[in-house]
Motif scaffolding. Structure first.
Motif, PDB file in Angstrom:
ATOM      1  N   VAL A   1      17.991   0.121  -2.252  1.00 24.80           N
ATOM      2  CA  VAL A   1      16.856   0.490  -3.086  1.00 24.80           C
ATOM      3  C   VAL A   1      15.812  -0.619  -3.002  1.00 24.80           C
ATOM      4  N   LYS A   2      14.583  -0.234  -2.640  1.00 19.89           N
ATOM      5  CA  LYS A   2      13.461  -1.181  -2.581  1.00 19.89           C
ATOM      6  C   LYS A   2      12.620  -1.065  -3.848  1.00 19.89           C
ATOM      7  N   SER A   3      12.265   0.191  -4.223  1.00 21.31           N
ATOM      8  CA  SER A   3      11.394   0.413  -5.379  1.00 21.31           C
ATOM      9  C   SER A   3      11.673   1.781  -5.980  1.00 21.31           C
ATOM     10  N   GLU A   4      11.339   1.907  -7.261  1.00 21.86           N
ATOM     11  CA  GLU A   4      11.426   3.200  -7.942  1.00 21.86           C
ATOM     12  C   GLU A   4      10.066   3.511  -8.548  1.00 21.86           C
ATOM     13  N   PHE A   5       9.721   4.817  -8.531  1.00 20.66           N
ATOM     14  CA  PHE A   5       8.411   5.256  -8.986  1.00 20.66           C
ATOM     15  C   PHE A   5       8.583   6.364 -10.025  1.00 20.66           C
ATOM     16  N   PRO A   6       8.327   6.068 -11.308  1.00 22.30           N
ATOM     17  CA  PRO A   6       8.592   7.032 -12.373  1.00 22.30           C
ATOM     18  C   PRO A   6       7.689   8.260 -12.304  1.00 22.30           C
ATOM     19  N   PHE A   7       8.289   9.399 -12.662  1.00 19.72           N
ATOM     20  CA  PHE A   7       7.539  10.640 -12.829  1.00 19.72           C
ATOM     21  C   PHE A   7       6.824  10.592 -14.178  1.00 19.72           C
ATOM     22  N   LEU A   8       5.857  11.466 -14.317  1.00 17.71           N
ATOM     23  CA  LEU A   8       5.153  11.628 -15.581  1.00 17.71           C
ATOM     24  C   LEU A   8       6.139  12.201 -16.601  1.00 17.71           C
ATOM     25  N   PRO A   9       6.368  11.513 -17.713  1.00 14.57           N
ATOM     26  CA  PRO A   9       7.300  12.077 -18.706  1.00 14.57           C
ATOM     27  C   PRO A   9       6.737  13.370 -19.309  1.00 14.57           C
ATOM     28  N   SER A  10       7.616  14.294 -19.623  1.00 13.55           N
ATOM     29  CA  SER A  10       7.196  15.544 -20.257  1.00 13.55           C
ATOM     30  C   SER A  10       6.739  15.249 -21.672  1.00 13.55           C
ATOM     31  N   VAL A  11       5.711  15.952 -22.086  1.00 11.22           N
ATOM     32  CA  VAL A  11       5.237  15.817 -23.469  1.00 11.22           C
ATOM     33  C   VAL A  11       5.812  16.991 -24.235  1.00 11.22           C
ATOM     34  N   SER A  12       6.570  16.693 -25.314  1.00 12.89           N
ATOM     35  CA  SER A  12       7.176  17.802 -26.059  1.00 12.89           C
ATOM     36  C   SER A  12       6.376  18.133 -27.285  1.00 12.89           C
TER      37      SER A  12
ATOM     38  N   SER B   1       0.838  -1.212   0.000  1.00 14.42           N
ATOM     39  CA  SER B   1       0.000   0.000   0.000  1.00 14.42           C
ATOM     40  C   SER B   1       0.869   1.256   0.000  1.00 14.42           C
ATOM     41  N   LEU B   2       2.015   1.198   0.682  1.00 14.93           N
ATOM     42  CA  LEU B   2       2.969   2.308   0.661  1.00 14.93           C
ATOM     43  C   LEU B   2       3.464   2.522  -0.774  1.00 14.93           C
ATOM     44  N   GLU B   3       3.854   1.433  -1.420  1.00 12.81           N
ATOM     45  CA  GLU B   3       4.373   1.525  -2.792  1.00 12.81           C
ATOM     46  C   GLU B   3       3.304   2.015  -3.770  1.00 12.81           C
ATOM     47  N   THR B   4       2.086   1.543  -3.630  1.00 14.97           N
ATOM     48  CA  THR B   4       0.999   1.983  -4.510  1.00 14.97           C
ATOM     49  C   THR B   4       0.753   3.479  -4.350  1.00 14.97           C
ATOM     50  N   SER B   5       0.772   3.943  -3.119  1.00 12.41           N
ATOM     51  CA  SER B   5       0.550   5.365  -2.848  1.00 12.41           C
ATOM     52  C   SER B   5       1.673   6.219  -3.433  1.00 12.41           C
ATOM     53  N   LEU B   6       2.918   5.779  -3.280  1.00 12.32           N
ATOM     54  CA  LEU B   6       4.053   6.527  -3.834  1.00 12.32           C
ATOM     55  C   LEU B   6       4.038   6.509  -5.361  1.00 12.32           C
ATOM     56  N   GLU B   7       3.594   5.395  -5.935  1.00  9.92           N
ATOM     57  CA  GLU B   7       3.471   5.314  -7.391  1.00  9.92           C
ATOM     58  C   GLU B   7       2.453   6.355  -7.889  1.00  9.92           C
ATOM     59  N   THR B   8       1.336   6.489  -7.165  1.00  4.19           N
ATOM     60  CA  THR B   8       0.314   7.475  -7.509  1.00  4.19           C
ATOM     61  C   THR B   8       0.886   8.886  -7.433  1.00  4.19           C
ATOM     62  N   PHE B   9       1.592   9.192  -6.342  1.00  4.50           N
ATOM     63  CA  PHE B   9       2.180  10.528  -6.182  1.00  4.50           C
ATOM     64  C   PHE B   9       3.176  10.814  -7.308  1.00  4.50           C
ATOM     65  N   ALA B  10       4.110   9.892  -7.527  1.00  7.84           N
ATOM     66  CA  ALA B  10       5.175  10.111  -8.519  1.00  7.84           C
ATOM     67  C   ALA B  10       4.612  10.282  -9.926  1.00  7.84           C
ATOM     68  N   SER B  11       3.562   9.545 -10.235  1.00  7.77           N
ATOM     69  CA  SER B  11       3.001   9.597 -11.595  1.00  7.77           C
ATOM     70  C   SER B  11       2.382  10.954 -11.916  1.00  7.77           C
ATOM     71  N   GLN B  12       2.211  11.792 -10.899  1.00 11.12           N
ATOM     72  CA  GLN B  12       1.648  13.137 -11.096  1.00 11.12           C
ATOM     73  C   GLN B  12       2.737  14.213 -11.114  1.00 11.12           C
TER      74      GLN B  12
ATOM     75  N   THR C   1      18.520  15.192 -15.119  1.00 13.81           N
ATOM     76  CA  THR C   1      17.071  15.229 -14.948  1.00 13.81           C
ATOM     77  C   THR C   1      16.654  13.994 -14.173  1.00 13.81           C
ATOM     78  N   ALA C   2      16.018  14.228 -13.015  1.00 13.74           N
ATOM     79  CA  ALA C   2      15.515  13.120 -12.196  1.00 13.74           C
ATOM     80  C   ALA C   2      14.195  12.654 -12.796  1.00 13.74           C
ATOM     81  N   GLY C   3      14.084  11.356 -12.964  1.00 12.27           N
ATOM     82  CA  GLY C   3      12.893  10.788 -13.590  1.00 12.27           C
ATOM     83  C   GLY C   3      12.051   9.921 -12.679  1.00 12.27           C
ATOM     84  N   HIS C   4      12.461   9.794 -11.408  1.00 12.32           N
ATOM     85  CA  HIS C   4      11.684   8.946 -10.504  1.00 12.32           C
ATOM     86  C   HIS C   4      12.049   9.208  -9.041  1.00 12.32           C
ATOM     87  N   LEU C   5      11.150   8.801  -8.162  1.00 16.59           N
ATOM     88  CA  LEU C   5      11.418   8.740  -6.724  1.00 16.59           C
ATOM     89  C   LEU C   5      11.943   7.352  -6.412  1.00 16.59           C
TER      90      LEU C   5
END
Length: 183
Positions: A172-183, A56-67, A156-160
């Motif tokens: 390192v336990k898990s990585e959570f990608p950020f939303l990629p920039s749309v060019s 549940s911690l990982e799911t929540s962080l994935e949600t945050f990072a994806s935004q 450029t940092a791409g994840h938490l």
């Protein structure tokens, strides 16, 4: 319960450089503790979390990072928290300060993670190379060597990254990608 923290890790070549500096401090100044974690910028300091609900911690962080947007990071020289800690300076960009503040608010509201001590301190982003096991005498010897040392790197940092303590060191336990920039 396990201990975790949330950070941004630099790219492999910067980690290699920082790990070389950490090894130098261990060999020359008997400061070993910085070697117990990969080079990182702490965003959410260590906290305890029940083992049964890590998903549940990982799911929540994935949600945050994806935004979050990709984040430019600038490393510039060395700085210190006298009389014991020396670190690679991370430039305080508005984007980095906002990400850290948003993460702290998010983890408090959605996960109940509250660090009262950290709430009273300003956020000073940094990559530690000599930790609090550096003696004051060794700090006084080492700091003049590092205060003028040049180091500059942009990336450029791409994840938490979620790090887990295994009783000896942080991994390192898990990585959570950020939303990629749309060019």
């Amino acid at each position: 319960m396990s201990r975790f923290f949330i950070a941004i890790l630099p790219p492999p070549e910067t980690q290699e450089y920082a790990n070389g500096i950490k090894k130098y401090f261990a060999d020359k100044y008997a400061s070993y503790r910085a070697q117990k974690s990969p080079p990182h910028i702490t965003l959410q300091p260590p906290f305890e979390w029940p083992d049964v609900s890590v998903s549940s911690l990982e799911t929540s962080l994935e949600t945050f990072a994806s935004q979050q947007q990709l984040l430019p990071i600038t490393l510039d020289g060395f700085a210190a928290f006298p009389p014991r800690v020396i670190y690679i300076n991370v430039v305080k960009s508005q984007a980095l300060l906002a990400l850290q503040a948003d993460l702290i608010k998010y983890t408090e509201k959605n996960l109940g993670i509250i660090n009262q001590v950290e709430k009273t301190r300003p956020f000073i982003p940094h990559l530690t190379v000599a930790f609090r096991d550096l003696t004051e005498q060794n700090f006084r010897t080492a700091w003049p060597e590092f205060v003028q040392r040049q180091f500059y790197y942009e990336y450029t940092a791409g994840h938490l990254t979620l790090l887990l303590h295994d009783g000896e060191r942080w991994n390192v336990k898990s990585e959570f990608p950020f939303l990629p920039s749309v060019s």
